[in-house]
Design an enzyme around this catalytic site. Structure first.
Site, mmCIF file in Angstrom:
data_model
loop_
_atom_site.group_PDB
_atom_site.id
_atom_site.type_symbol
_atom_site.label_atom_id
_atom_site.label_comp_id
_atom_site.label_asym_id
_atom_site.label_seq_id
_atom_site.Cartn_x
_atom_site.Cartn_y
_atom_site.Cartn_z
ATOM 1 N N CYS A 249 -2.283 8.051 4.467
ATOM 2 C CA CYS A 249 -2.143 7.377 3.174
ATOM 3 C C CYS A 249 -3.639 8.443 2.192
ATOM 4 O O CYS A 249 -4.052 7.362 0.523
ATOM 5 C CB CYS A 249 -2.387 6.167 2.806
ATOM 6 S SG CYS A 249 -3.322 5.092 4.202
ATOM 7 N N GLU B 250 0.867 -0.936 -0.182
ATOM 8 C CA GLU B 250 -0.245 -0.096 0.354
ATOM 9 C C GLU B 250 1.149 1.246 -0.363
ATOM 10 O O GLU B 250 1.651 1.262 1.001
ATOM 11 C CB GLU B 250 -0.831 0.070 0.990
ATOM 12 C CG GLU B 250 -2.000 0.991 1.060
ATOM 13 C CD GLU B 250 -2.220 1.971 2.295
ATOM 14 O OE1 GLU B 250 -1.842 3.217 2.195
ATOM 15 O OE2 GLU B 250 -2.429 1.701 3.914
#
Length: 682
Positions: free
Chosen positions: A297, A258
């Site tokens: 994020c 990720e």
């Protein structure tokens, strides 16, 4: 302030830092507060400890036992979360940020504990999908199963969420029965160390289930095998270096990433100024720019709005951002704290300068802003910075450079196709949000942008009171994204557990598959018992135990009475000529629910006993019409048993209804809650 020695936990013992350790400075004051790193950690010893002790101990537990372990772990962390709050202020996080990181992480563990009990079996084999009939007579079948990997999961986590980032990986890993070696980012590893310490102090986890590397992992990745997993969160550059490492490629070591994500938020064409949707959009963008000082994020990096709405959006965001108080994160009045480090502050300013070559800064001056409270000017503070890119089609940096801080860029779109094109210019993101109340807009964006985003978040006045927010990954839903976002997936309920298990196709006879899956498969050996199965407790029932009923003839009077009683006078049951014109029926036929009702009447034992409740039917299929004069009989078999609490468990019964010729007319799974026998339980 005393200098903290951030330790590693390796092969069952705590090990302090050595001369190779790095200094860690407070994000708030800039002072050196800790040091972390030890170049002498024995990676072989850590791997042996995980594979030799942690793995076997976890694999010996069923999914339900692991789920109970996770619940106890979450409860223990919740009891000690104030300790985590207190130490986390030094990362620059506010109390509201703690709720995202610490409470969010603990909540994620609770969700996986619940899903482990509700959606997985009390077994060590997970059955994936339905039986595949591979032969005409049903003597050769196929089934997919998932079993625990025999290695270790290496979790390499980012600095922004030292608790959530660790627990969202750890919970599905432990539920899968795999031990973990956790490597937090050095800038905030002191928070992760305390969280690991709290978990280990509880004595809830088996020996070897959890280890911690504070500092460099050395040559750990070189020693991994096909049974191991690397799960990484961080920059695209680091992800590329890790995933292309020769040992990982040569041994096909699983790698889940990720990474960078230029998430977008689209203001729908219907969300005009003055509407609840417009106000919601402004609130969402402001929150995503300032929560964790933009170090998320999932934060909104690109604000995509209709051309005619650009000016009102800029004005509204300026107004809200100007009210955000920047300063000491431990002060309850603070709206945004500091970045995690001076290095991160420098990175944000350098990348913001790249954005400024293509866009005009319309709010936030990093050279002129106020810092409130006890925070020092030497802390890693920056103001929220808002840019306006008038020509987004010609821009490059705004679609390629992720400024990992409180920075976002507004850009106009002409129409919906243009909006999705701009969103997709990020080449893959974790999330895109669309604020609209128009279902047609939502569908158009889903079709146009879905392939480029791991999650699409739609919100409007109807859902905003209960929605969780653009930037909140939920343990129930997949977290990850294609392309630039890393191409991986985390969370997603049981889907997240599967990353740490091997899916295997097994083929064989019904008896073989029944033995492997702990589920009775139709066609496998049946067990008969002299007592009715409804008189036997959960513990006494055996898989494959089968009860066969007598036959009952279905009369035309039954069909007509059922129609009058229920009000279901559909023509196939009441009009013979109309039914014959239907390609599915030979004439008047019995109601499907009449067949179910009569089937229950054939197999139910009426007396009070261990069966407490019928909680539903699964996989119901009507296979052949039943005409007046036909007879039905039922075969009732114990298919699966799943403990639910201290008082009762769930029994899944396979019900097969056949006519007088033995032809199947209906089949389904019946679910009942059955009491345990005296003195027994899970």
């Amino acid at each position: 302030m005393a200098l903290q020695d951030v330790r590693s936990f390796a092969a069952g013992r705590w090990i302090g830092s050595d001369q190779s350790a790095r200094e860690i400075r407070s994000a708030v004051t800039g002072e050196v507060m800790a040091r972390a790193g030890n170049a002498t950690l024995d990676m072989d010893e850590m791997l042996d400890y995980a594979r030799g002790q942690g793995g076997p101990a976890l694999r010996a537990m069923t999914f339900h036992a692991r789920a109970r372990m996770l619940k106890a772990l979450a409860q223990h962390l919740a009891e000690h979360k104030q300790r985590l709050y207190d130490i986390s202020f030094a990362t620059g996080a506010t109390q509201k940020d703690h709720l995202i990181d610490i409470d969010g992480g603990i909540g994620t563990v609770f969700v996986f504990a619940s899903k482990g009990r509700r959606e997985m079996p009390d077994d060590t084999v997970y059955v994936d999908g339905q039986i595949e009939q591979l032969s005409r007579g049903g003597t050769f079948l196929g089934q997919h199963i998932c079993t625990s990997l025999r290695g270790v999961a290496v979790h390499i986590n980012a600095f922004n969420f030292p608790v959530w980032g660790m627990l969202e990986k750890l919970a599905p890993t432990l539920l899968a029965g795999v031990p973990a070696i956790v490597k937090p980012a050095t800038a905030s590893c002191y928070v992760a160390e305390l969280a690991v310490q709290i978990m280990l102090e509880s004595k809830i986890l088996p020996e070897g289930a959890l280890q911690l590397v504070s500092g460099s992992t050395g040559d750990l990745l070189d020693r991994l095998t096909v049974q191991d997993v690397v799960s990484f969160t961080g920059s695209a550059r680091t992800a590329l270096a890790l995933r292309s490492a020769a040992p990982l490629l040569e041994r096909a070591v699983r790698f889940v990433a990720e990474q960078d994500s230029l998430n977008a938020s689209i203001l729908g064409p219907d969300a005009r100024p003055g509407t609840p949707e417009f106000d919601l959009f402004i609130r969402e963008v402001t929150r995503e720019m300032t929560a964790k000082a933009g170090q998320k994020c999932t934060a909104i990096r690109r604000i995509i709005t209709p051309e005619e709405t650009v000016a009102p959006v800029i004005e509204a965001l300026r107004d809200r951002l100007s009210k955000v108080r920047i300063g000491d994160p431990s002060d309850s009045a603070t709206g945004m704290g500091a970045l995690v480090s001076a290095e991160q502050r420098m990175d944000v300013l350098e990348k913001a300068a790249q954005i400024e070559t293509e866009a005009e800064r319309v709010f936030g001056d990093p050279e002129d802003f106020e810092i409130h409270g006890e925070a020092a000017q030497s802390g890693a503070f920056v103001p929220p910075m808002l840019f306006h890119c008038a020509r987004p089609d010609m821009a490059q940096h705004v679609h390629e450079v992720e400024v990992f801080g409180p920075v976002s860029t507004i850009m106009p779109y002409r129409d919906l196709d243009h909006a999705t094109q701009l969103a997709n210019k990020g080449q893959g993101s974790l999330v895109a949000s669309i604020i609209t109340r128009d279902p047609k807009v939502a569908r158009a964006v889903a079709l146009g942008a879905g392939a480029f985003h791991g999650r699409l978040y739609f919100n409007n006045r109807d859902s905003m009171a209960e929605s969780t927010g653009h930037g909140s990954p939920l343990p129930h839903m997949v977290h990850g994204g294609p392309g630039r976002a890393g191409g991986g997936e985390e969370l997603g309920g049981v889907r997240g557990v599967m990353h740490y298990m091997q899916r295997t196709a097994v083929q064989g006879s019904p008896d073989i598959l029944s033995a492997i899956t702990s589920r009775w498969v139709p066609g496998a050996t049946e067990i008969t018992h002299e007592d009715h199965p409804f008189t036997r407790s959960f513990d006494d029932l055996e898989l494959g135990e089968t009860f066969r009923t007598a036959a009952r003839e279905i009369m035309l009077e039954d069909i007509e009475q059922f129609a009058r009683f229920t009000g279901d006078t559909f023509y196939a049951h009441m009009d013979d000529a109309a039914a014959k014109r239907n390609p599915f029926f030979p004439g008047r036929v019995a109601h499907g629910y009449l067949i179910l009702s009569f089937a229950a009447g054939l197999f139910v034992q009426p007396d009070e006993g261990p069966v407490l409740a019928n909680t539903g039917l699964d996989t119901l299929r009507f296979l052949k019409p039943v005409e007046p004069g036909d007879s039905i009989r039922v075969s009732l078999s114990v298919k699966q048993k799943t403990p639910r609490n201290d008082d009762y468990g769930e029994v899944r019964w396979h019900v097969a209804v056949a006519n007088q010729d033995g032809d199947p007319v209906a089949s389904y799974d019946l679910l009942t809650m059955n009491a345990y026998g005296a003195g027994t339980g899970p």
